[in-house]
Motif scaffolding. Structure first.
Motif, PDB file in Angstrom:
ATOM      1  N   VAL A   1       0.835  -1.203   0.000  1.00  0.00           N
ATOM      2  CA  VAL A   1       0.000   0.000   0.000  1.00  0.00           C
ATOM      3  C   VAL A   1       0.874   1.259   0.000  1.00  0.00           C
ATOM      4  CG1 VAL A   1      -0.214   0.164   2.530  1.00  0.00           C
ATOM      5  CG2 VAL A   1      -2.073   0.977   1.092  1.00  0.00           C
ATOM      6  N   ILE A   2       2.122   1.135   0.371  1.00  0.00           N
ATOM      7  CA  ILE A   2       3.048   2.271   0.354  1.00  0.00           C
ATOM      8  C   ILE A   2       3.173   2.855  -1.053  1.00  0.00           C
ATOM      9  CG2 ILE A   2       5.132   0.877  -0.019  1.00  0.00           C
ATOM     10  CD1 ILE A   2       6.731   2.995   1.227  1.00  0.00           C
ATOM     11  N   ILE A   3       2.997   2.013  -2.077  1.00  0.00           N
ATOM     12  CA  ILE A   3       3.094   2.524  -3.449  1.00  0.00           C
ATOM     13  C   ILE A   3       2.009   3.572  -3.685  1.00  0.00           C
ATOM     14  CG2 ILE A   3       2.764   1.850  -5.864  1.00  0.00           C
ATOM     15  CD1 ILE A   3       4.422  -0.623  -5.264  1.00  0.00           C
ATOM     16  N   GLY A   4       0.820   3.295  -3.131  1.00  0.00           N
ATOM     17  CA  GLY A   4      -0.246   4.292  -3.215  1.00  0.00           C
ATOM     18  C   GLY A   4       0.154   5.585  -2.529  1.00  0.00           C
ATOM     19  N   ALA A   5       0.805   5.447  -1.371  1.00  0.00           N
ATOM     20  CA  ALA A   5       1.232   6.634  -0.625  1.00  0.00           C
ATOM     21  C   ALA A   5       2.262   7.430  -1.415  1.00  0.00           C
ATOM     22  CB  ALA A   5       1.800   6.208   0.728  1.00  0.00           C
TER      23      ALA A   5
ATOM     24  N   HIS B   1       4.234   7.638 -13.799  1.00  0.00           N
ATOM     25  CA  HIS B   1       3.630   8.857 -14.330  1.00  0.00           C
ATOM     26  C   HIS B   1       2.137   8.780 -14.128  1.00  0.00           C
ATOM     27  CE1 HIS B   1       7.487   8.807 -16.401  1.00  0.00           C
ATOM     28  NE2 HIS B   1       7.350  10.112 -16.541  1.00  0.00           N
ATOM     29  N   ASN B   2       1.526   9.904 -13.764  1.00  0.00           N
ATOM     30  CA  ASN B   2       0.066   9.858 -13.626  1.00  0.00           C
ATOM     31  C   ASN B   2      -0.593  10.063 -14.986  1.00  0.00           C
ATOM     32  OD1 ASN B   2       0.302  12.542 -14.123  1.00  0.00           O
ATOM     33  ND2 ASN B   2      -0.483  13.259 -12.149  1.00  0.00           N
ATOM     34  N   SER B   3      -1.921  10.120 -14.973  1.00  0.00           N
ATOM     35  CA  SER B   3      -2.629  10.149 -16.250  1.00  0.00           C
ATOM     36  C   SER B   3      -2.306  11.409 -17.056  1.00  0.00           C
ATOM     37  CB  SER B   3      -4.139  10.038 -15.993  1.00  0.00           C
ATOM     38  OG  SER B   3      -4.509  10.937 -14.962  1.00  0.00           O
ATOM     39  N   GLU B   4      -1.830  12.472 -16.370  1.00  0.00           N
ATOM     40  CA  GLU B   4      -1.434  13.679 -17.113  1.00  0.00           C
ATOM     41  C   GLU B   4       0.037  13.637 -17.529  1.00  0.00           C
ATOM     42  OE1 GLU B   4      -3.049  15.794 -13.845  1.00  0.00           O
ATOM     43  OE2 GLU B   4      -4.683  14.545 -14.576  1.00  0.00           O
TER      44      GLU B   4
ATOM     45  N   PHE C   1      -6.927  -0.696  -7.185  1.00  0.00           N
ATOM     46  CA  PHE C   1      -8.022  -0.445  -8.109  1.00  0.00           C
ATOM     47  C   PHE C   1      -8.084   1.037  -8.471  1.00  0.00           C
ATOM     48  CE2 PHE C   1     -12.434  -0.109  -9.390  1.00  0.00           C
ATOM     49  CZ  PHE C   1     -12.613  -1.287 -10.096  1.00  0.00           C
ATOM     50  N   LEU C   2      -7.880   1.857  -7.442  1.00  0.00           N
ATOM     51  CA  LEU C   2      -7.927   3.313  -7.605  1.00  0.00           C
ATOM     52  C   LEU C   2      -6.889   3.802  -8.610  1.00  0.00           C
ATOM     53  CD1 LEU C   2      -9.619   5.450  -6.145  1.00  0.00           C
ATOM     54  CD2 LEU C   2      -7.749   5.703  -4.516  1.00  0.00           C
ATOM     55  N   TYR C   3      -5.687   3.261  -8.522  1.00  0.00           N
ATOM     56  CA  TYR C   3      -4.587   3.722  -9.375  1.00  0.00           C
ATOM     57  C   TYR C   3      -4.347   2.803 -10.565  1.00  0.00           C
ATOM     58  CZ  TYR C   3      -3.509   6.628  -5.349  1.00  0.00           C
ATOM     59  OH  TYR C   3      -3.578   7.519  -4.327  1.00  0.00           O
TER      60      TYR C   3
ATOM     61  N   VAL D   1       0.414  -4.239  -8.993  1.00  0.00           N
ATOM     62  CA  VAL D   1       1.132  -4.886  -7.893  1.00  0.00           C
ATOM     63  C   VAL D   1       0.389  -4.661  -6.576  1.00  0.00           C
ATOM     64  CG1 VAL D   1       2.742  -3.004  -7.286  1.00  0.00           C
ATOM     65  CG2 VAL D   1       3.430  -5.369  -6.968  1.00  0.00           C
ATOM     66  N   MET D   2      -0.238  -3.494  -6.419  1.00  0.00           N
ATOM     67  CA  MET D   2      -1.047  -3.267  -5.215  1.00  0.00           C
ATOM     68  C   MET D   2      -2.259  -4.181  -5.214  1.00  0.00           C
ATOM     69  SD  MET D   2      -1.056   0.871  -4.828  1.00  0.00           S
ATOM     70  CE  MET D   2      -1.991   0.975  -3.314  1.00  0.00           C
ATOM     71  N   LEU D   3      -2.814  -4.347  -6.392  1.00  0.00           N
ATOM     72  CA  LEU D   3      -4.008  -5.178  -6.524  1.00  0.00           C
ATOM     73  C   LEU D   3      -3.694  -6.632  -6.184  1.00  0.00           C
ATOM     74  CD1 LEU D   3      -6.893  -4.464  -7.423  1.00  0.00           C
ATOM     75  CD2 LEU D   3      -6.303  -5.323  -9.678  1.00  0.00           C
ATOM     76  N   THR D   4      -2.674  -7.190  -6.837  1.00  0.00           N
ATOM     77  CA  THR D   4      -2.370  -8.607  -6.577  1.00  0.00           C
ATOM     78  C   THR D   4      -1.884  -8.804  -5.143  1.00  0.00           C
ATOM     79  OG1 THR D   4      -0.314  -8.183  -7.742  1.00  0.00           O
ATOM     80  CG2 THR D   4      -1.922  -9.545  -8.861  1.00  0.00           C
ATOM     81  N   GLY D   5      -0.962  -7.935  -4.701  1.00  0.00           N
ATOM     82  CA  GLY D   5      -0.457  -8.067  -3.334  1.00  0.00           C
ATOM     83  C   GLY D   5      -1.585  -7.983  -2.326  1.00  0.00           C
ATOM     84  N   GLY D   6      -2.437  -6.978  -2.488  1.00  0.00           N
ATOM     85  CA  GLY D   6      -3.540  -6.763  -1.554  1.00  0.00           C
ATOM     86  C   GLY D   6      -4.506  -7.928  -1.525  1.00  0.00           C
ATOM     87  N   ILE D   7      -4.896  -8.389  -2.709  1.00  0.00           N
ATOM     88  CA  ILE D   7      -5.887  -9.464  -2.744  1.00  0.00           C
ATOM     89  C   ILE D   7      -5.295 -10.778  -2.236  1.00  0.00           C
ATOM     90  CG2 ILE D   7      -7.368 -10.844  -4.222  1.00  0.00           C
ATOM     91  CD1 ILE D   7      -7.565  -8.342  -5.991  1.00  0.00           C
ATOM     92  N   LEU D   8      -4.045 -11.041  -2.591  1.00  0.00           N
ATOM     93  CA  LEU D   8      -3.386 -12.256  -2.088  1.00  0.00           C
ATOM     94  C   LEU D   8      -3.441 -12.285  -0.569  1.00  0.00           C
ATOM     95  CD1 LEU D   8      -0.076 -12.791  -4.064  1.00  0.00           C
ATOM     96  CD2 LEU D   8      -1.952 -14.383  -3.813  1.00  0.00           C
ATOM     97  N   VAL D   9      -3.056 -11.173   0.042  1.00  0.00           N
ATOM     98  CA  VAL D   9      -3.063 -11.114   1.506  1.00  0.00           C
ATOM     99  C   VAL D   9      -4.494 -11.172   2.030  1.00  0.00           C
ATOM    100  CG1 VAL D   9      -2.467  -9.735   3.526  1.00  0.00           C
ATOM    101  CG2 VAL D   9      -0.900  -9.864   1.611  1.00  0.00           C
ATOM    102  N   GLY D  10      -5.392 -10.494   1.317  1.00  0.00           N
ATOM    103  CA  GLY D  10      -6.794 -10.528   1.730  1.00  0.00           C
ATOM    104  C   GLY D  10      -7.337 -11.944   1.772  1.00  0.00           C
ATOM    105  N   SER D  11      -7.095 -12.720   0.719  1.00  0.00           N
ATOM    106  CA  SER D  11      -7.672 -14.068   0.697  1.00  0.00           C
ATOM    107  C   SER D  11      -6.852 -15.039   1.543  1.00  0.00           C
ATOM    108  CB  SER D  11      -7.830 -14.582  -0.736  1.00  0.00           C
ATOM    109  OG  SER D  11      -6.588 -14.871  -1.307  1.00  0.00           O
TER     110      SER D  11
END
Lengths: 103, 459
Positions: A52-56, B51-54, B228-230, B234-244
């Protein structure tokens, strides 16, 4: 409403696949864990959600210099995220360092 | 963009591989290392290449690096200094930090973007709610395990919790339909924090590991919402892996205690059984002296050691290993019977004994140990209580009824090392102490064990 939902599904189809497959993967990957490793595994998983730090970093990195609230909160978020990552991996490593197999 | 995606792919793969390897004692250490390296690559990639969307690259780099330096130093020091006995609360603390991080991301995103996209706003709200609950709950769990916060058990708290949860749902719905009104966001934040506190407050200490594991998977989910927001893989897979994985781990722990997740969350543990604890009356216990205990062990063929949290508190794991080694030299077969929830977290006892260099083939899981118990001459219980309480099998009115236990009564002799006649963590009486084959060896576990060791040396 149905239209919205259908559009959402089409827009985020790839994400939905990733989510579903990752859920099953998460279950599958740890299903054979012996009880000995429950605590280190929980701790390791704890470190991994530090991603989640990447989001930060993204929040902080794109905050405009005159947006004090975002800067302060972003700064705090990066510290907290780093704590989670570094602390998590170090604690797990310390626990696992004790599992030395002796023949 | 290409190289960043490659970095994220490596990160995701390292998480999957890392978790897989963490489930096997032989590869666990490398698994943790791989996941750590993958994390490093993903973080570095983000700082250098995102880089962000801009099309803007990451700014405020010096501030980011400063924050990371601060976090690294504090995190490293905390992690290195914590005692092995305090490990569960440390995991809870770090988990809370992750939850707070996720919640803050949601707050900033809400403010920065004024997005009108229904799904994005919903995801921001969900990240806020789950991150805040995880943060507040983890802090309370930390406080409880560290004996800073006492349990509050009250039925009105459970009802209040349901009300708060309902209000949070309403607030989220209103917030999502009226994205411009930040009052809903702040109200949601505050109520989610309150809910996190009240949610963990009534849950008994014995159930705390389950709660930490659950909050761990919550933080995983919060991280996934961020992904999901960004659109960040890697946040998605990491987060969901830990979630499940965290959810499964939570269920595995509940199974180990023969309890359903629901009963843990509703919090019936330690609140007293329906019929109340059976009155044990004025029964007397039989004491044993160190010399006699040493002789009993020295001439046994097989000795079982059942360690509990008392052993950890007394820091007696090293002297316990010494005791076991001397017995083995005398030709006694010694094994450790580890209850899945011995200590304060599943596997906690294994970590403590591993710290004392006990080779883990000696650590038997409960089922294996129970099979061996009838052929065991002496079962020594060191600072364990609830996990050997026969009431779990015989007294349907007991709050721990149905929890599998280590069946020490099947052994020929039982020695209980205990500081006093106090009750266990679940706060209930233990008939085992009054059983005919039980002898009590009172005193601090470390002191008693060193006495036994010196007695054994003289035999």
């Amino acid at each position: 409403m149905w239209q919205d939902f259908a559009q959402f599904f089409l827009d985020y189809r790839d994400f939905i696949y990733v989510i579903i497959l990752s859920i099953f993967l998460g279950i599958e990957v740890i299903s054979n864990v012996p009880a000995v490793l429950h605590t280190p595994l929980m701790s390791g998983a704890n470190a991994i959600h530090g991603v989640v730090i990447i989001g930060a970093i993204i929040v902080m990195g794109h905050a405009s210099p005159d947006d004090t609230l975002s800067l302060v909160l972003g700064f705090l978020a990066v510290i907290l995220g780093t704590l989670n990552v570094v602390g998590g991996f170090v604690v797990t490593n310390r626990m696992l360092a004790m599992f030395k197999r002796k023949k | 963009m290409f190289w960043l995606e490659i970095a994220y792919l490596i990160g995701s793969l390292s998480f999957i591989l890392g978790l897989k390897m963490l489930s096997n004692p032989d590869t666990a250490k490398r698994g943790n290392l791989y996941a750590g390296i993958g994390m490093g690559i993903a973080i570095l990639g983000t700082i250098l290449l995102h880089h962000n969307s801009e099309g803007q690259s990451i700014g405020n780099i010096s501030w980011i690096l400063l924050a990371m330096a601060v976090g690294t130093v504090i995190g490293y020091l905390l992690a290195m200094k914590v005692k092995m006995t305090a490990m569960p609360q440390m995991v809870s603390l770090f988990n809370g930090m992750g939850g707070a991080c996720a919640a803050i991301i949601s707050i900033v995103e809400y403010h920065g973007h004024h997005s009108q996209d229904f799904w994005l706003i919903l995801v921001i709200y969900l990240g806020l709610v789950i991150g805040s609950i995880s943060f507040a709950g983890s802090m309370v769990a930390y406080g409880k395990l560290d004996d800073r916060i006492k349990d509050i058990r009250a039925n009105w708290l459970r009802i209040l919790n349901l009300v708060i949860l309902a209000v949070i749902v309403i607030l989220v719905v209103m917030g999502v339909t009226d994205p411009g009104n930040s009052m809903f966001m702040w109200a949601t934040l505050i109520l989610a924090l309150v809910y996190g506190v009240f949610f963990v407050m009534p849950i008994g200490g014995a159930d705390m590991p389950v709660v930490i594991s659950l909050l761990n998977s919550f933080t995983g989910m919060a991280a996934a919402f961020g992904g999901f927001l960004y659109s960040n893989q890697v946040m998605l897979t990491g987060g969901i892996l830990v979630g499940s994985a965290g959810t499964i781990l939570t269920i595995l722990m509940c199974t180990a205690m023969n309890r359903s997740l629901l009963s843990v969350l509703v919090g019936s543990f330690g609140g007293g059984g329906t019929s109340g604890p059976r009155e044990l009356g004025e029964q007397s216990v039989r004491e044993i002296q160190g010399t006699d205990a040493a002789i009993l062990c020295a001439y046994a063929r097989r000795v079982a050691i059942i360690p509990g949290y008392g052993l950890a508190v007394a820091q007696a794991q090293h002297i316990c290993h010494e005791f076991e080694r001397i017995l083995e030299e005398k030709g006694v077969e010694v094994y450790y019977a580890i209850h899945p929830v011995a200590g304060r977290m599943p596997g906690h006892m294994n970590v403590l004994l591993a710290e004392a260099d006990v080779p883990y083939p000696k650590l038997l899981e409960m089922e294996e140990a129970n099979d061996l118990m009838p052929q065991t001459d002496v079962a020594i219980i060191i600072g364990a209580n609830d996990v050997v309480n026969p009431a779990a099998e015989t007294d349907p009115g007991s709050p721990i009824y149905g929890m599998p236990i280590i069946q020490v009564t099947k052994a020929d002799n039982v020695i209980v090392m205990k500081r006093s006649m106090g009750k266990g963590y679940a706060g209930i009486e233990n008939e085992l102490f009054f059983a005919p084959k039980t002898r009590m060896l009172f005193g601090d576990a470390k002191q008693s064990l060193s006495n036994l060791v010196s007695e054994l040396k003289q035999i």
